[in-house]
Design a protein around this motif. Structure first.
Motif, PDB file in Angstrom:
ATOM      1  N   LEU A  59       0.835  -1.200   0.000  1.00 22.48           N
ATOM      2  CA  LEU A  59       0.000   0.000   0.000  1.00 22.48           C
ATOM      3  C   LEU A  59       0.877   1.260   0.000  1.00 22.48           C
ATOM      4  O   LEU A  59       0.612   2.212  -0.738  1.00 22.48           O
ATOM      5  CB  LEU A  59      -0.924  -0.011   1.224  1.00 22.48           C
ATOM      6  N   PHE A  60       1.914   1.251   0.833  1.00 28.52           N
ATOM      7  CA  PHE A  60       2.813   2.414   0.906  1.00 28.52           C
ATOM      8  C   PHE A  60       3.469   2.672  -0.452  1.00 28.52           C
ATOM      9  O   PHE A  60       3.566   3.815  -0.901  1.00 28.52           O
ATOM     10  CB  PHE A  60       3.874   2.179   1.973  1.00 28.52           C
ATOM     11  N   MET A  61       3.911   1.618  -1.125  1.00 30.35           N
ATOM     12  CA  MET A  61       4.558   1.772  -2.432  1.00 30.35           C
ATOM     13  C   MET A  61       3.580   2.290  -3.480  1.00 30.35           C
ATOM     14  O   MET A  61       3.959   3.068  -4.361  1.00 30.35           O
ATOM     15  CB  MET A  61       5.154   0.438  -2.874  1.00 30.35           C
ATOM     16  N   ILE A  62       2.300   1.869  -3.386  1.00 31.02           N
ATOM     17  CA  ILE A  62       1.297   2.332  -4.344  1.00 31.02           C
ATOM     18  C   ILE A  62       0.968   3.801  -4.109  1.00 31.02           C
ATOM     19  O   ILE A  62       0.871   4.601  -5.045  1.00 31.02           O
ATOM     20  CB  ILE A  62       0.025   1.472  -4.249  1.00 31.02           C
ATOM     21  N   VAL A  63       0.788   4.178  -2.847  1.00 25.28           N
ATOM     22  CA  VAL A  63       0.410   5.555  -2.522  1.00 25.28           C
ATOM     23  C   VAL A  63       1.558   6.528  -2.789  1.00 25.28           C
ATOM     24  O   VAL A  63       1.357   7.643  -3.266  1.00 25.28           O
ATOM     25  CB  VAL A  63      -0.049   5.636  -1.051  1.00 25.28           C
ATOM     26  N   ASP A  64       2.804   6.092  -2.520  1.00 24.30           N
ATOM     27  CA  ASP A  64       3.975   6.950  -2.730  1.00 24.30           C
ATOM     28  C   ASP A  64       4.326   6.962  -4.221  1.00 24.30           C
ATOM     29  O   ASP A  64       5.278   6.326  -4.670  1.00 24.30           O
ATOM     30  CB  ASP A  64       5.152   6.439  -1.889  1.00 24.30           C
ATOM     31  N   GLU A  65       3.558   7.733  -4.988  1.00 19.13           N
ATOM     32  CA  GLU A  65       3.695   7.710  -6.445  1.00 19.13           C
ATOM     33  C   GLU A  65       5.023   8.288  -6.918  1.00 19.13           C
ATOM     34  O   GLU A  65       5.575   7.834  -7.916  1.00 19.13           O
ATOM     35  CB  GLU A  65       2.537   8.476  -7.083  1.00 19.13           C
ATOM     36  N   ASP A  66       5.531   9.316  -6.227  1.00 20.45           N
ATOM     37  CA  ASP A  66       6.797   9.921  -6.660  1.00 20.45           C
ATOM     38  C   ASP A  66       8.013   9.201  -6.107  1.00 20.45           C
ATOM     39  O   ASP A  66       9.154   9.621  -6.362  1.00 20.45           O
ATOM     40  CB  ASP A  66       6.848  11.396  -6.256  1.00 20.45           C
ATOM     41  N   GLU A  67       7.787   8.104  -5.340  1.00 18.48           N
ATOM     42  CA  GLU A  67       8.868   7.271  -4.802  1.00 18.48           C
ATOM     43  C   GLU A  67       9.877   8.100  -3.991  1.00 18.48           C
ATOM     44  O   GLU A  67      11.083   7.872  -4.041  1.00 18.48           O
ATOM     45  CB  GLU A  67       9.597   6.539  -5.933  1.00 18.48           C
ATOM     46  N   SER A  68       9.330   9.046  -3.227  1.00 20.05           N
ATOM     47  CA  SER A  68      10.188   9.881  -2.395  1.00 20.05           C
ATOM     48  C   SER A  68      10.499   9.238  -1.051  1.00 20.05           C
ATOM     49  O   SER A  68      11.355   9.722  -0.317  1.00 20.05           O
ATOM     50  CB  SER A  68       9.510  11.239  -2.154  1.00 20.05           C
ATOM     51  N   GLY A  69       9.814   8.155  -0.718  1.00 17.06           N
ATOM     52  CA  GLY A  69      10.008   7.516   0.580  1.00 17.06           C
ATOM     53  C   GLY A  69       9.073   8.059   1.644  1.00 17.06           C
ATOM     54  O   GLY A  69       9.071   7.578   2.782  1.00 17.06           O
ATOM     55  N   GLU A  70       8.254   9.052   1.267  1.00 15.40           N
ATOM     56  CA  GLU A  70       7.274   9.635   2.187  1.00 15.40           C
ATOM     57  C   GLU A  70       5.987   9.934   1.424  1.00 15.40           C
ATOM     58  O   GLU A  70       6.004  10.163   0.211  1.00 15.40           O
ATOM     59  CB  GLU A  70       7.819  10.926   2.819  1.00 15.40           C
ATOM     60  N   ILE A  71       4.870   9.957   2.144  1.00 16.94           N
ATOM     61  CA  ILE A  71       3.565  10.201   1.538  1.00 16.94           C
ATOM     62  C   ILE A  71       3.084  11.575   1.975  1.00 16.94           C
ATOM     63  O   ILE A  71       2.995  11.859   3.179  1.00 16.94           O
ATOM     64  CB  ILE A  71       2.543   9.120   1.970  1.00 16.94           C
ATOM     65  N   ASP A  72       2.771  12.414   0.997  1.00 14.60           N
ATOM     66  CA  ASP A  72       2.217  13.733   1.347  1.00 14.60           C
ATOM     67  C   ASP A  72       0.695  13.638   1.364  1.00 14.60           C
ATOM     68  O   ASP A  72       0.115  12.647   0.933  1.00 14.60           O
ATOM     69  CB  ASP A  72       2.712  14.803   0.363  1.00 14.60           C
ATOM     70  N   PRO A  73       0.006  14.673   1.870  1.00  9.25           N
ATOM     71  CA  PRO A  73      -1.465  14.594   2.015  1.00  9.25           C
ATOM     72  C   PRO A  73      -2.190  14.331   0.692  1.00  9.25           C
ATOM     73  O   PRO A  73      -3.136  13.538   0.653  1.00  9.25           O
ATOM     74  CB  PRO A  73      -1.823  15.972   2.587  1.00  9.25           C
ATOM     75  N   ASP A  74      -1.771  15.010  -0.381  1.00  9.38           N
ATOM     76  CA  ASP A  74      -2.471  14.816  -1.663  1.00  9.38           C
ATOM     77  C   ASP A  74      -2.349  13.375  -2.149  1.00  9.38           C
ATOM     78  O   ASP A  74      -3.329  12.789  -2.635  1.00  9.38           O
ATOM     79  CB  ASP A  74      -1.889  15.765  -2.712  1.00  9.38           C
ATOM     80  N   GLU A  75      -1.142  12.807  -2.043  1.00 15.22           N
ATOM     81  CA  GLU A  75      -0.955  11.405  -2.452  1.00 15.22           C
ATOM     82  C   GLU A  75      -1.846  10.485  -1.627  1.00 15.22           C
ATOM     83  O   GLU A  75      -2.502   9.578  -2.171  1.00 15.22           O
ATOM     84  CB  GLU A  75       0.510  10.996  -2.276  1.00 15.22           C
ATOM     85  N   PHE A  76      -1.877  10.706  -0.326  1.00 15.56           N
ATOM     86  CA  PHE A  76      -2.666   9.844   0.566  1.00 15.56           C
ATOM     87  C   PHE A  76      -4.143   9.924   0.243  1.00 15.56           C
ATOM     88  O   PHE A  76      -4.814   8.898   0.052  1.00 15.56           O
ATOM     89  CB  PHE A  76      -2.414  10.253   2.020  1.00 15.56           C
ATOM     90  N   ILE A  77      -4.663  11.146   0.123  1.00 18.30           N
ATOM     91  CA  ILE A  77      -6.104  11.325  -0.070  1.00 18.30           C
ATOM     92  C   ILE A  77      -6.546  10.784  -1.422  1.00 18.30           C
ATOM     93  O   ILE A  77      -7.529  10.027  -1.521  1.00 18.30           O
ATOM     94  CB  ILE A  77      -6.469  12.817   0.076  1.00 18.30           C
TER      95      ILE A  77
END
Length: 262
Positions: free
Chosen positions: A101-119
């Protein structure tokens, strides 16, 4: 018999009423499905409300207030935040699927999920139409199969070309080795012939040297012989001259002596 007739009549009436209600409900549902504009409006309203909920869930998961979520924070949020846990339950995602799930949500592969990516990702995963997702998957599978077939064809062509090239290289190498072997044999013959010529020339020069030595030796012997004869003749002549001079002196002395005696 009247009770039986009344019971049968009531059953028929209720059956007809249920049939009418079912037809009405189906018709309404069919019309509802065809009313794309109304459905889109309802979906827009639902999207706004659900994204507000997701924004609140993101804030609760982001305990340190950094504005982004790490994988560890996502794991902790799945245990600590009830709303997020219920959301994952609806999407049939458990603790073993959190890394995916983390890899799918982290679209820019930055290693962190920002609010827009999560929502956006969580909303799409929950509300994507199953038929649409199935069509997407089918399209991707078909495309992958086509790419695999193309790759297989290209690979077969490349392997055939490579095999032909290798066979030609092996054939050329064998010919080159044969030429090298022939050249080596010719060189060996040349070397053997050269050595034989060298031996012959050496023997010829040695024979010439021996002949010259013999000729020189004979010349020296003749010269010495002639020198000896000349020296002997000169010595004899000198001895004769000396003897003649002595005899002359003796005769002169004798004559003077005899004259003095008289």
């Amino acid at each position: 018999s009247a009770f039986i007739f009344i019971g049968a009549l009531l059953t028929l009436v209720f059956g007809v009423l249920n049939l009418i209600v079912a037809v009405i409900v189906d018709t309404f549902a069919e019309n509802r499905d065809k009313d794309v504009v109304s459905r889109a409006a309802d979906m827009d309203m639902e999207e706004v409300e659900e994204k507000k909920v997701l924004a609140k869930i993101f804030t609760k998961i982001d305990a340190d207030g950094g504005g982004t979520l790490s994988y560890e924070e996502l794991q902790e949020g799945a245990r600590r935040v009830a709303e997020f846990r219920h959301w994952l339950r609806v999407m049939d995602i458990d603790a073993r699927d959190l890394r995916q799930l983390f890899m799918i949500v982290d679209e820019d592969e930055s290693g962190e999920i920002d609010p827009d990516e999560f929502i956006e990702a969580m909303y799409r995963m929950k509300n994507t139409e199953s038929k649409t997702a199935t069509k997407f998957v089918k399209h991707l599978v078909t495309k992958l199969d086509q790419e695999q077939q193309t790759f297989k064809t290209d690979l077969g062509t490349s392997l055939a070309t490579l095999t032909c090239g290798l066979e030609k290289s092996i054939h050329d190498s064998e010919k080159a080795l044969e030429l090298v072997a022939e050249e080596r044999q010719l060189m060996q013959k040349f070397v053997d012939g050269t050595e034989e010529n060298w031996h012959r020339q050496e023997e010829y020069f040695q024979q010439k040297l021996r002949e010259q030595e013999e000729t020189l030796q004979k010349s020296i012997e003749v010269a010495m012989s002639k020198a000896s004869e000349v020296a002997l003749e000169a010595a004899l002549q000198a001895a004769a001259v000396t003897a003649k001079n002595v005899m002359s002196t003796v005769s002169s002395k004798s004559a003077k002596l005899a004259h003095g005696m008289h």
